[in-house]
Scaffold this motif. Structure first.
Motif, mmCIF file in Angstrom:
data_model
loop_
_atom_site.group_PDB
_atom_site.id
_atom_site.type_symbol
_atom_site.label_atom_id
_atom_site.label_comp_id
_atom_site.label_asym_id
_atom_site.label_seq_id
_atom_site.Cartn_x
_atom_site.Cartn_y
_atom_site.Cartn_z
ATOM 1 N N ILE A 168 39.081 34.466 77.401
ATOM 2 C CA ILE A 168 40.443 34.483 77.896
ATOM 3 C C ILE A 168 40.683 34.514 79.191
ATOM 4 O O ILE A 168 41.304 34.024 79.861
ATOM 5 N N MET A 169 39.768 35.372 79.698
ATOM 6 C CA MET A 169 39.806 35.536 81.288
ATOM 7 C C MET A 169 39.493 34.594 82.158
ATOM 8 O O MET A 169 40.164 34.074 82.972
ATOM 9 N N SER A 170 38.345 33.891 81.540
ATOM 10 C CA SER A 170 37.652 32.825 82.398
ATOM 11 C C SER A 170 38.749 31.627 82.487
ATOM 12 O O SER A 170 38.789 30.888 83.429
ATOM 13 N N GLY A 171 39.387 31.642 81.375
ATOM 14 C CA GLY A 171 40.427 30.427 81.036
ATOM 15 C C GLY A 171 41.357 30.419 82.053
ATOM 16 O O GLY A 171 41.882 29.650 82.631
ATOM 17 N N SER A 172 42.227 31.767 82.196
ATOM 18 C CA SER A 172 43.086 31.983 83.159
ATOM 19 C C SER A 172 42.558 31.725 84.762
ATOM 20 O O SER A 172 43.314 31.211 85.451
ATOM 21 N N VAL A 173 41.240 32.318 84.877
ATOM 22 C CA VAL A 173 40.752 31.972 86.118
ATOM 23 C C VAL A 173 40.655 30.489 86.566
ATOM 24 O O VAL A 173 40.984 30.388 87.855
ATOM 25 N N ILE A 174 40.107 29.765 85.807
ATOM 26 C CA ILE A 174 39.731 28.300 86.026
ATOM 27 C C ILE A 174 41.006 27.631 85.861
ATOM 28 O O ILE A 174 41.407 26.740 86.813
ATOM 29 N N GLY A 175 42.359 27.887 85.278
ATOM 30 C CA GLY A 175 43.483 27.253 85.551
ATOM 31 C C GLY A 175 44.026 27.775 86.804
ATOM 32 O O GLY A 175 44.397 26.960 87.622
ATOM 33 N N GLN A 191 46.378 23.989 80.710
ATOM 34 C CA GLN A 191 47.128 24.904 79.962
ATOM 35 C C GLN A 191 46.966 24.401 78.472
ATOM 36 O O GLN A 191 46.838 25.607 77.513
ATOM 37 N N ALA A 192 47.163 23.100 78.163
ATOM 38 C CA ALA A 192 47.039 22.970 76.623
ATOM 39 C C ALA A 192 45.736 23.240 76.034
ATOM 40 O O ALA A 192 45.492 23.876 74.909
ATOM 41 N N PHE A 193 44.523 23.201 76.756
ATOM 42 C CA PHE A 193 43.305 23.433 76.233
ATOM 43 C C PHE A 193 43.004 24.911 76.101
ATOM 44 O O PHE A 193 42.646 25.540 75.307
ATOM 45 N N GLY A 194 43.817 25.632 77.118
ATOM 46 C CA GLY A 194 43.763 27.137 77.074
ATOM 47 C C GLY A 194 44.584 27.552 75.744
ATOM 48 O O GLY A 194 44.056 28.608 75.134
ATOM 49 N N LEU A 195 45.781 26.964 75.360
ATOM 50 C CA LEU A 195 46.190 27.279 73.981
ATOM 51 C C LEU A 195 45.418 27.083 73.007
ATOM 52 O O LEU A 195 45.236 27.865 72.127
#
Length: 238
Positions: A168-175, A191-195
């Motif tokens: 979760i943290m890595s997805g937020s940082v990459i975004g 964002q869609a991929f993160g969901l």
């Protein structure tokens, strides 16, 4: 750029309020209010409301997954495992809201969730098989394995916390990084991929929790069977 939502927003003496606590209570409030709103007028007729229809599909899916994993009646496990899934999934889905920070991007939240699983495993095991039968599995196949079995319990709890936090943290940082370089289409796709990733991580966490609980109950059950009972089962299967 802060990669953790644990920075204090408000502090008075020993009382501290940060984004993790704030948004955790927000998610819990939404789940509580949503469940009350959907279940306050349950119908047994053929015509169901959209909320009840969604709830029944969700509960049926969770029961099916729990039964597939545990090969046991899913009723006793549904409240705990279902709550884990709903909390993690909603925490991650709400990340599309501007200003919101998923509580699961904090190691303190994921560690707390993993600790809940760590405590729930022996509770379910002891409730199903008894204290002595449950503790016997830590001495299998030899009493020399006791420290290794204990280390295994602790390490898988750590793995649960770190896996969810890292994803979760890595997805937020990459975004956030991509937003600075390509401020239009790529962040939307991320964002869609993160969901999708958030829902998958909620599913994985819940399934792993159920695997650990099922292991605590089924292994103990196998230890309680006498050789004569095992032979009878083998003859019946033949």
């Amino acid at each position: 750029m802060n990669i953790s939502p644990d920075e204090p927003l408000w502090q008075w003496e020993f009382l501290i309020l940060n984004k993790t606590i704030l948004f955790t209570w927000l998610v819990m409030g939404l789940l509580t209010c949503g469940s009350w709103f959907i279940t306050r007028r349950l119908s047994y007729s053929a015509r169901l409301t959209r909320g009840q229809n969604l709830l029944e599909v969700l509960v049926s899916g969770l029961r099916s997954q729990i039964q597939d994993v545990s090969q046991q009646d899913p009723g006793p496990f549904l409240p705990f495992v279902g709550t884990l899934f709903l909390f993690i999934a909603l925490s991650n889905i709400l990340s599309i809201v501007p200003g919101y920070v998923a509580p699961t991007s904090s190691i303190s939240t994921t560690a707390a969730l993993a600790t809940c699983v760590f405590v729930a495993v022996p509770i379910y095991g002891i409730a199903r098989q008894g204290l002595v039968a449950y503790l016997k599995q830590y001495l299998q196949p030899s009493f020399l394995m006791l420290p290794f079995n204990i280390i295994g319990e602790l390490s898988r709890t750590l793995a649960l916390a770190v896996r969810l936090y890292g994803n979760i943290m890595s997805g937020s940082v990459i975004g956030a990084i991509l937003l600075g370089f390509v401020p239009l289409f790529v962040p939307i796709l991320m964002q869609a991929f993160g969901l999708l990733t958030g829902i998958i991580q909620a599913y994985i966490f819940s399934v792993l929790a159920m695997v650990y609980i099922a292991s605590a109950t089924q292994v103990s059950h196998a230890l309680n069977e006498s050789p004569q009972q095992t032979d009878e089962h083998t003859i019946q299967d033949t």
